[in-house]
Design a protein around this motif. Structure first.
Motif: not given
Length: 233
Positions: A100-101, A130-131, A134-138, A161-162
């Motif tokens: 996530q930017l 940016a964050l 991993a498996d939707d966790a920070p 996106t990158i």
């Protein structure tokens, strides 16, 4: 029994390491000179030289001009650290990567940043937060400054996106860098992004990379509580 022939420097290096670890050559011992080893191993002296230099770079040999080569009395184990692509690091853990930017803008950095990067105090740099997930966790919060005077193409990249972490490693060369590890207490902003209690101890990597005399980027990466760094020696 015939003495084996060593055809490349890597095989000579392996034999030298074997003799050191087996204590055939003990700490402080003066080992045979390059000419003698080349004769014993059946290879060129330059091959032996390269192998001994590689072992010396690990700290196991002490090479001195005119004094010969000795096994180090107190060898220092050296760890090798690569600049990791955080996406690959997460995927190697068999976890789903997310990105996530948070912010991207040209800005004049704080004096501590411009001073470390040796840029003018009035020059704008590209600032990215940016964050990584991993498996939707920070997983890690990336706070980065990019010198677009060196990494010119970065000024046109959206980084939505990158990550800058991955893009820079793919597109911008560097010659050397500096790295520091520390623990920092999570600020209010850090705790909100990383979803952890205020004041949590966060493993932190500060890295500054250079292309010769010009700074490319300075980044601070804060990892969520519980992160471990592993490397080889």
């Amino acid at each position: 029994m015939n003495t084996p022939t060593f055809r490349n420097w890597q095989s000579v290096q392996s034999e030298v390491l074997r003799r050191i670890h087996a204590r055939e050559w003990k700490p402080g011992d003066l080992i045979p000179n390059e000419a003698a080893l080349a004769l014993e191993f059946g290879c060129a002296r330059t091959t032996v030289n390269r192998a001994l230099q590689a072992v010396a770079e690990t700290g196991l040999l002490d090479r001195r001009r005119k004094a010969g080569t000795r096994v180090a009395q107190q060898p220092v184990a050296k760890a090798t650290l690569d600049i990791a692509v955080i996406r690959a690091e997460i995927e190697e853990r068999a976890q789903k990567y997310g990105y996530q930017l948070i912010a991207r803008q040209m800005d004049v950095p704080p004096a501590a940043i411009s001073g470390a990067m040796r840029t003018s105090a009035t020059v704008q740099l590209l600032h990215i937060r940016a964050l990584h997930l991993a498996d939707d966790a920070p997983y890690a919060l990336e706070n980065r400054w990019i010198n677009t005077g060196v990494a010119t193409a970065a000024a046109k990249v959206a980084f939505d996106t990158i990550s800058a972490n991955e893009w820079l490693l793919q597109h911008v060369p560097y010659t050397h860098g500096e790295i520091a590890f520390s623990a920092n207490c999570a600020t209010k902003m850090d705790s909100e992004v990383l979803n952890c209690p205020l004041g949590s101890a966060l493993f932190t990597i500060d890295r500054l990379t250079w292309d010769k005399d010009a700074a490319v980027t300075k980044v601070r990466i804060l990892f969520a509580p519980g992160h471990q760094l592993r490397t080889g020696i």
